[in-house]
Design an enzyme around this catalytic site. Structure first.
Site, PDB file in Angstrom:
ATOM      1  N   ASP A 224      -3.301   4.573  -5.527  1.00 34.21           N
ATOM      2  CA  ASP A 224      -3.811   5.628  -6.413  1.00 34.21           C
ATOM      3  C   ASP A 224      -2.948   5.586  -7.677  1.00 34.21           C
ATOM      4  OD1 ASP A 224      -4.331   8.016  -7.758  1.00 34.21           O
ATOM      5  OD2 ASP A 224      -4.676   9.147  -5.901  1.00 34.21           O
TER       6      ASP A 224
ATOM      7  N   ARG B 180     -29.436   4.099  -8.640  1.00 33.33           N
ATOM      8  CA  ARG B 180     -28.187   4.378  -7.924  1.00 33.33           C
ATOM      9  C   ARG B 180     -27.226   3.197  -7.983  1.00 33.33           C
ATOM     10  NH1 ARG B 180     -28.292   3.247  -2.835  1.00 33.33           N
ATOM     11  NH2 ARG B 180     -30.242   4.252  -2.250  1.00 33.33           N
TER      12      ARG B 180
ATOM     13  N   TYR C 272      -1.576  12.457  -2.489  1.00 36.52           N
ATOM     14  CA  TYR C 272      -2.402  13.620  -2.860  1.00 36.52           C
ATOM     15  C   TYR C 272      -2.958  14.256  -1.577  1.00 36.52           C
ATOM     16  CZ  TYR C 272      -6.713  15.689  -4.838  1.00 36.52           C
ATOM     17  OH  TYR C 272      -7.750  16.510  -5.183  1.00 36.52           O
TER      18      TYR C 272
ATOM     19  N   LYS D  76      -9.212  12.903 -14.485  1.00 43.79           N
ATOM     20  CA  LYS D  76      -7.989  13.314 -15.208  1.00 43.79           C
ATOM     21  C   LYS D  76      -8.020  12.757 -16.638  1.00 43.79           C
ATOM     22  CE  LYS D  76      -6.896  14.641 -11.043  1.00 43.79           C
ATOM     23  NZ  LYS D  76      -7.670  15.740 -10.549  1.00 43.79           N
TER      24      LYS D  76
HETATM   25  C1  LIG Z   1      -3.344  11.761  -7.762  1.00 43.30           C
HETATM   26  C2  LIG Z   1      -4.746  12.239  -7.555  1.00 43.30           C
HETATM   27  N1  LIG Z   1      -5.628  11.392  -7.012  1.00 43.30           N
HETATM   28  C3  LIG Z   1      -6.898  11.763  -6.806  1.00 43.30           C
HETATM   29  C4  LIG Z   1      -7.338  13.020  -7.145  1.00 43.30           C
HETATM   30  C5  LIG Z   1      -8.754  13.403  -6.846  1.00 43.30           C
HETATM   31  O1  LIG Z   1      -9.547  13.453  -7.972  1.00 43.30           O
HETATM   32  P1  LIG Z   1     -10.899  14.305  -7.994  1.00 43.30           P
HETATM   33  O2  LIG Z   1     -10.503  15.725  -8.210  1.00 43.30           O
HETATM   34  O3  LIG Z   1     -11.685  13.719  -9.094  1.00 43.30           O
HETATM   35  O4  LIG Z   1     -11.553  14.125  -6.664  1.00 43.30           O
HETATM   36  C6  LIG Z   1      -6.450  13.934  -7.724  1.00 43.30           C
HETATM   37  C7  LIG Z   1      -6.906  15.287  -8.106  1.00 43.30           C
HETATM   38  O5  LIG Z   1      -6.144  16.181  -8.402  1.00 43.30           O
HETATM   39  C8  LIG Z   1      -5.114  13.528  -7.930  1.00 43.30           C
HETATM   40  O6  LIG Z   1      -4.204  14.370  -8.449  1.00 43.30           O
END
Ligand SMILES: Cc1ncc(COP(=O)(O)O)c(C=O)c1O
Length: 396
Positions: free
Chosen positions: A187, A62, A115, A212
């Site tokens: 982010d 882990r 988000y 992504k």
């Molecule tokens: C800007 C952004 N941050 C974080 C995430 C979260 O990613 P995950 O779907 O891998 O949890 C997303 C998902 O759409 C996103 O658009």
């Protein structure tokens, strides 16, 4: 792979080279080019002493394997921080970053463009832990100083917002945070560390949904957080206490995605901009929100701080009924209707953020459609959008 063959310090390479070579040492694995998938929980120690002192390179599955080290070392190189932890999703990267720095009684500032699930985490989990959240206008810049309280511990940024695409003045905000002793978390999923380096602009914790563009094929769930020297020990420790580890297959696929990230992103950017310009000239379109377009209100900041753009942007249509927007996206053959983005395929989804915004009013003047431009032929994508507009007109 970053050894200098003539001895001496490792050479400095550009990001497009680093994505190919970083985190890889074929001769550790009999010359095989890619680091293999290590699966495992138990790691044996050769001696009782090593077991008791946790002094082996790997101690427990882990906490890391050669596969996870390959990815985290490569991402550390791209981010330019002190260390990177991998998480099972982008959302868990966000929650881990917050939990590594907040405590009960703290106040945090979160961009209104964040988000959706980031907001939910702040409103539900952090609120229950006694952390108070204030949302702020993403375009506030140095004006954020007026929102700082004596107990403000974190400023959270996301630039551009992944639905509404407002840019943020990151250096202005991080300067205010530093003056007040607050931590900044960003982010950076839209730009990736290839097109924006958060630490170089004063951000303490930089995170991304590798789900992504890193994965790039819509088949991976993964996130990561990178920390500066000051915040790395706490981040590493919190990540361990939360028991987070991404699956070995997802880590391997992320490593594979990394090797083509620069070239894929360059295509997403170029094709995305071409489609954005084409859309902006359509009679059905009020405006296109894409920071790399000269007409975008965030363009000057994007140009000053970013090295590129991905394939994600928004179109604001002229007022039309919801059924016409639905007819538009449903008519498209090459654009799927689905969340997430960053894969090889194009996507188009209707969106409306009026329900979640609290610090700012979202009143764009017409319905929004978020577009992701994938790797298909551009002419085919444009022909598909033309068919979509015909369907929109017929349903209006
Ligand atoms: C800007 C952004 N941050 C974080 C995430 C979260 O990613 P995950 O779907 O891998 O949890 C997303 C998902 O759409 C996103 O658009």
């Amino acid at each position: 792979m970053t050894k200098n063959k003539n001895g001496g310090a490792p050479r400095a390479y550009r990001s497009a080279t680093e994505v190919v070579i970083a985190g890889r040492d074929p001769f550790e694995f009999e010359g095989f080019v890619n680091t293999p998938i290590f699966r495992g929980s138990t790691v044996l120690s050769p001696t009782a002493e090593q077991f008791l002192n946790h002094s082996g390179r790997y101690t427990y599955g882990r906490r890391g394997t050669p596969t996870t080290s390959a990815l985290s070392e490569a991402l550390k190189k791209l981010e330019g921080g002190a260390g990177v932890v991998l998480t099972p999703s982008g959302l868990s990267a966000i929650t881990t970053a917050f939990l590594s720095v907040v405590k009960s009684g703290d106040h945090i500032l979160v961009t209104d463009s964040a988000y959706g699930p980031t907001r939910k985490f702040c409103n539900d989990i952090l609120a229950a832990l006694g952390v108070e959240t204030t949302y702020y206008d993403p375009t506030i810049g140095a004006g954020i100083a007026a929102l700082m309280k004596p107990n403000t511990r974190v400023i959270f940024l996301e630039a551009p917002g992944s639905l509404t695409f407002e840019m943020q003045d990151v250096p202005a905000i991080t300067a205010v945070a530093k003056k007040h002793g607050a931590v900044t978390i960003m982010d950076n999923t839209w730009a990736t560390p290839l097109y924006f380096k958060p630490h170089a602009h004063g951000v303490d914790l930089s995170l991304e949904a590798g789900t992504k563009y890193l994965g790039g094929h819509a088949d991976v769930n993964l996130g990561w957080v990178s920390a500066t020297e000051q915040y790395w020990p706490k981040l590493y420790d919190t990540h361990g206490s939360l028991g987070l580890c991404p699956g070995p297959e997802d880590v391997f696929l992320s490593l594979r995605g990394l090797r083509t990230l620069a070239i894929r992103l360059a295509h997403h950017m170029e094709a995305g901009l071409k489609v954005a310009r084409w859309l902006a000239a359509r009679p059905e379109v009020l405006r296109v929100q894409h920071p790399a377009l000269e007409s975008d209100p965030g363009h000057a900041i994007w140009k000053r701080d970013f090295q590129g753009a991905c394939g994600l942007f928004a179109v604001i249509l002229k007022p039309c009924p919801a059924k016409a927007v639905a007819a538009f996206v449903e008519e498209l053959e090459l654009f799927g209707i689905g969340a997430s983005w960053g894969g090889y395929e194009s996507l188009a989804i209707p969106f409306d953020v009026t329900k979640f915004r609290t610090a700012t009013k979202w009143n764009p003047g017409g319905p929004g459609v978020r577009i992701h431009i994938g790797l298909e032929d551009l002419n085919d994508l444009i022909a598909d959008l033309e068919r979509g507009f015909a369907a929109l007109k017929a349903a209006s």
